[in-house]
Structure formats: C-alpha cells, structure tokens
Design a protein around this motif. Structure first.
Motif, PDB file in Angstrom:
ATOM      1  N   ASN A  24       1.926   3.732   3.491  1.00  0.00           N
ATOM      2  CA  ASN A  24       1.547   2.610   2.634  1.00  0.00           C
ATOM      3  C   ASN A  24       0.818   1.531   3.426  1.00  0.00           C
ATOM      4  OD1 ASN A  24       2.654   3.775   0.336  1.00  0.00           O
ATOM      5  ND2 ASN A  24       4.653   2.829   0.640  1.00  0.00           N
ATOM      6  N   GLN A  45      -2.838   2.258   3.924  1.00  0.00           N
ATOM      7  CA  GLN A  45      -3.710   1.991   2.791  1.00  0.00           C
ATOM      8  C   GLN A  45      -4.279   0.576   2.863  1.00  0.00           C
ATOM      9  OE1 GLN A  45      -4.553   4.570   0.852  1.00  0.00           O
ATOM     10  NE2 GLN A  45      -3.145   5.724   2.157  1.00  0.00           N
ATOM     11  N   GLU A  46      -3.478  -0.359   3.362  1.00  0.00           N
ATOM     12  CA  GLU A  46      -3.935  -1.743   3.464  1.00  0.00           C
ATOM     13  C   GLU A  46      -4.748  -1.989   4.727  1.00  0.00           C
ATOM     14  OE1 GLU A  46      -3.720  -3.934   1.044  1.00  0.00           O
ATOM     15  OE2 GLU A  46      -2.756  -2.332  -0.126  1.00  0.00           O
ATOM     16  N   ARG A  90      -8.125  -0.139   3.066  1.00  0.00           N
ATOM     17  CA  ARG A  90      -8.551  -1.392   2.441  1.00  0.00           C
ATOM     18  C   ARG A  90      -8.859  -2.443   3.502  1.00  0.00           C
ATOM     19  NH1 ARG A  90      -6.969  -2.525  -3.139  1.00  0.00           N
ATOM     20  NH2 ARG A  90      -6.444  -0.573  -4.169  1.00  0.00           N
ATOM     21  N   TYR A 128     -11.820   9.219  -4.416  1.00  0.00           N
ATOM     22  CA  TYR A 128     -10.767   8.294  -3.961  1.00  0.00           C
ATOM     23  C   TYR A 128     -11.206   7.642  -2.658  1.00  0.00           C
ATOM     24  CZ  TYR A 128      -7.367  10.101  -7.317  1.00  0.00           C
ATOM     25  OH  TYR A 128      -6.709  10.434  -8.485  1.00  0.00           O
ATOM     26  N   ASP A 170      -5.866   6.212  -1.216  1.00  0.00           N
ATOM     27  CA  ASP A 170      -5.211   6.734  -2.421  1.00  0.00           C
ATOM     28  C   ASP A 170      -5.624   5.956  -3.670  1.00  0.00           C
ATOM     29  OD1 ASP A 170      -3.847   4.361  -2.054  1.00  0.00           O
ATOM     30  OD2 ASP A 170      -1.844   5.259  -1.945  1.00  0.00           O
ATOM     31  N   THR A 171      -6.707   5.162  -3.561  1.00  0.00           N
ATOM     32  CA  THR A 171      -7.204   4.393  -4.698  1.00  0.00           C
ATOM     33  C   THR A 171      -8.321   5.150  -5.403  1.00  0.00           C
ATOM     34  OG1 THR A 171      -6.703   2.293  -3.591  1.00  0.00           O
ATOM     35  CG2 THR A 171      -8.268   2.232  -5.418  1.00  0.00           C
ATOM     36  N   VAL A 188     -11.665   5.722  -7.252  1.00  0.00           N
ATOM     37  CA  VAL A 188     -12.902   4.950  -7.374  1.00  0.00           C
ATOM     38  C   VAL A 188     -13.975   5.816  -8.034  1.00  0.00           C
ATOM     39  CG1 VAL A 188     -12.384   3.543  -5.334  1.00  0.00           C
ATOM     40  CG2 VAL A 188     -13.768   5.611  -5.091  1.00  0.00           C
ATOM     41  N   VAL A 214     -13.402   0.318  -8.488  1.00  0.00           N
ATOM     42  CA  VAL A 214     -12.055   0.884  -8.646  1.00  0.00           C
ATOM     43  C   VAL A 214     -11.910   1.426 -10.058  1.00  0.00           C
ATOM     44  CG1 VAL A 214      -9.580   0.392  -8.623  1.00  0.00           C
ATOM     45  CG2 VAL A 214     -11.083  -0.655  -6.909  1.00  0.00           C
ATOM     46  N   ARG A 251      -9.954   1.674 -12.557  1.00  0.00           N
ATOM     47  CA  ARG A 251      -8.729   1.122 -13.163  1.00  0.00           C
ATOM     48  C   ARG A 251      -9.122   0.057 -14.179  1.00  0.00           C
ATOM     49  NH1 ARG A 251      -6.665  -1.406  -8.930  1.00  0.00           N
ATOM     50  NH2 ARG A 251      -7.340  -3.463  -9.668  1.00  0.00           N
ATOM     51  N   PHE A 260     -13.553  -2.043   1.072  1.00  0.00           N
ATOM     52  CA  PHE A 260     -12.928  -3.126   0.323  1.00  0.00           C
ATOM     53  C   PHE A 260     -13.124  -4.469   1.017  1.00  0.00           C
ATOM     54  CE2 PHE A 260     -10.419   0.281  -1.668  1.00  0.00           C
ATOM     55  CZ  PHE A 260     -10.328  -0.172  -2.971  1.00  0.00           C
TER      56      PHE A 260
END
Length: 426
Positions: free
Chosen positions: A39, A42-43, A47, A70, A73-74, A76, A90, A92, A168
């Motif tokens: 996790n 991911q940041e 990102r 992607y 794990d985002t 896009v 993104v 979403r 990002f």
C-alpha cells in the motif's frame, strides 16, 4: 529489537521500514509479503515522483481511440482526442466512484458511467448529468453544482519515441520525462523505436508473485543461462557471450545487452543443466532464422525502466512488457509485440514465429513466472529472513560481463530511497 536486523530500533522508527545495511544486498522478504508495504508503494512510487508506462501511441492511432489500463493499482484510461492529443485520467466516476470505462480498447468521443449515466469527454471533463435540473420542478442538483468542478482526475502525460508515460505528481515534483529516463535509456529507445512500428498482438499473464520479483528478474543477467534451457541450448544467450549492464545515474533503470559472439570455450559449461547441446534439436529451425534488425551486433536487449516497463529485443522478437501490481502476492504482465511498418513479408513472418520465444508460455519466458511463484510461496511466512545478493561484488555499477547482480543491487538501493526506508548499520 528488530528481529530482521538484530539491532535496536529508535523509538521514532517504524519497524516496517528498517533495512539492514551490510556489505551484501540483503533484501528483507517482507517487502514481497507485507500488504502495508504494498500500500505504501502505491503512494510513494506509483503516485509519487515517477513516470509510469501506460502504453504505445501505436495502440491508439486514430482520433477518439482509447485504452483502459492501470497505473499501479489505480484504474486509468488513456485517450487520443479529436485533435490527436493524448490524455489520461483516473477511471472513477466523480459521482459515486464507479468505474466509467469497462472496455480495454475502443474508439469513443464520450464515456458514460453505467450507474447513473454521468457523461465525460475524452479529456475527462464532465459533460452531462441526467436530471441535473430535476424533474417536474422537483429534485435535481443544488444551484451551486458546477460540472467543471467534477471532472475525472487527470494525470500528467508525456511521450518519448511513441511510448506513453503518466504521473500523478505535480510539475514541481517530478523531472521531465527525458531527464527521468536518462541518456542511456533514451539512446536505447531511440535505437529500438527509431523506425515507425506496427503492432503484432498482445498477451496477458497473471503471476502469483509480488511485482518486485519480476523487477528483479528483468535486471538479472546471472540467471539467463542457468534457468532457461532453450536460451543456452540454442545459443540465444550464454554467460560467456560478450555483454554487460548499465544503470542510469539514479540507479533505478537498467540495460542488459549481449551479442551473439561467444567464447570458443563454451563447452566448459557442459555441466550446467541448461546446457543441452546435441541432446535437443528444433523440428522447425526457421524459428531462429532472421535478418538482424541492427548493425551493432547486439542480439539481446533487456531494458528495465522503473517502475513498471520492460522493453526487449531477443533476436527478432520486439516487445514492451507492462507490469501491473494487483496485490502484494499477485501481478499482471501485459506483453505487447511489435515490428516495423516497413518490414518485408519474410521479416514479419520471422517476428511472428519468434513471439513463441517469449510471453506466458514462451520457450524462454515460461520459467520466469514459475521461478517467481516458487519464491513467493517459500517466503510467505518468513518476512524477517533476507535474500543474499552479491554476485560480482556488492556494487551497483556498470559491468562488462553477464555474471553479476549489479542492476539488482542498484535497483534496491534506489527503491529504499524512494520508499524512505530507514537504514541501520550492521
């Protein structure tokens, strides 16, 4: 006390991010098994101030073409608008968070969320909201609702030699793409993508292993003639060949190359399991025939670009490989094969045959997925243990041989900095 290092940990240091500093690169297995580290990646990586590969411009040649993929794990979407400009956003919906685009590829000038029919254009701008003004004077959005404020989150996009990257990070947080790639990487991309390309197809492969195990694998010249029977037996890659590795100045990218010339003393490796000359032959020898694409004599290139791209040239096989982290113990690998638009019929046929060398069931590549899953299974409950990486010396520096682990050492040194892991002296 940190059981992984045997050293006392300062009170302000999270044990998750402590890494022992030794004369060898000893990677704690917890980086492959701990969901909290996944996790955090991911940041701080996907990102963070990095450029991630999303695809090839050749995958979207026409206005309004798009590709869903992607970044980490985002989810896009990459689009080419009516004017030919590439965008990424993104996937979403700004309303209730549903995935807007559900097709992997296509051509569309608008994207509609299936849940409540919110409509977006190719740039991700919100263009329509059903019943925005209510129905029969009742309901609807408040008067303060402004569609301009509810676009799909955009990513920064840049391209090099037809490869699409996104980030990002804000302008001030990340280098220009060319600076990020570095001179060595750009030179090799210029070489491989110096002619217009044509797509030949793609494959998708799911591996039950952490994505960084594949990052290690593609920076590992040492295993090529040991793991891959086909490589060594038919002379595509042997450790005695002329070759070596380079890294960029940050240590995050690596380039492994080899030429077809090799030592006449190759028979001295006959004790290796993978050296099976004379025991096997090809029923169709044309699999390995073809005219070299380049005049420099380099027959193998494995270019690993942090964090999620590998570009390869293996004989006449050309491809990009996109790594998609799915979970701490699962990743997806997308292989996209290409040739050159001016290929002759014979050259195209050779490339199509040599696609069988790589990919999920490739004569060469199939062992890599198995090896990584064997590692993942074996380390599942022993995150405190470490690997031992020292072939060629504990140096993440360029090497002029194929029996070193320098690119892996360089990779982990950069990864530790990117993740802000704490170093403790041994």
């Amino acid at each position: 006390m940190n059981t992984a290092t045997g050293s006392p940990i300062p009170a302000h240091v999270d044990p998750l991010i402590v890494w022992k500093q030794t004369d060898q690169m000893q990677v704690p297995y917890q980086v492959f098994t701990d969901p909290r580290i996944f996790n955090s990646e991911q940041e701080r990586i996907f990102r963070g101030p990095h450029w991630s590969f999303l695809g090839l411009e050749a995958e979207m040649p026409e206005p309004n073409d798009f590709k869903a993929t992607y970044l980490g794990d985002t989810p896009v979407v990459v689009t080419r608008d009516r004017g030919g400009v590439i965008h990424a956003w993104v996937n979403r919906c700004a309303h209730r968070g549903a995935m807007v685009c559900r097709d992997r590829r296509g051509n569309a000038d608008a994207f509609t969320c299936i849940y409540h029919q919110w409509l977006y254009d190719a740039e991700g701008n919100l263009r329509g909201v059903p019943f925005r003004r209510g129905l029969g004077g009742e309901g609807g959005m408040p008067s303060s609702f402004d569609m301009k404020e509810h676009r799909l989150p955009p990513l920064r996009v840049a391209t090099y030699c037809g490869l699409i990257f996104a980030s990002f990070a804000r302008d001030s947080e990340v280098e220009s793409l060319e600076t990020y790639l570095g001179a060595e990487v750009c030179a090799m991309l210029d070489r491989i993508f110096g002619r217009p390309i044509e797509l030949l197809g793609d494959e998708r492969q799911v591996m039950h292993a952490n994505w960084k195990l594949y990052s290690e694998n593609t920076r590992d010249a040492y295993h090529g003639s040991l793991l891959h029977l086909f490589h060594a037996t038919f002379g595509l890659y042997r450790s005695t060949q002329k070759g070596g590795c380079q890294m960029d100045t940050q240590g995050r990218h690596s380039l492994i190359t080899a030429t077809k010339t090799e030592s006449k003393d190759e028979v001295s490796t006959g004790g290796l399991r993978t050296y099976q000359e004379g025991k096997f032959s090809l029923e169709d020898p044309s699999l390995l025939t073809g005219t070299p694409d380049f005049s420099d004599g380099v027959s193998l290139v494995i270019l690993a670009i942090f964090p999620n791209l590998v570009v390869h040239q293996i004989a006449n096989s050309l491809a990009v490989r996109q790594m998609l982290p799915r979970a701490v113990d699962q990743m997806e690998l997308v292989w996209t094969y290409f040739g050159y638009a001016d290929d002759s019929t014979e050259a195209r046929g050779s490339r199509l045959k040599q696609m069988n060398l790589v990919g999920p069931g490739g004569l060469i590549s199939m062992e890599d997925g198995e090896a990584m899953e064997l590692v993942q299974q074996a380390i599942a409950r022993d995150g405190e243990a470490t690997s031992y990486i020292a072939m060629g010396g504990r140096k993440g520096e360029p090497q002029e041989n194929l029996v070193n682990e320098a690119p892996i050492i360089s990779y982990w040194d950069y990864y530790r900095r990117a993740m802000k892991f704490t170093l403790l002296a041994s």
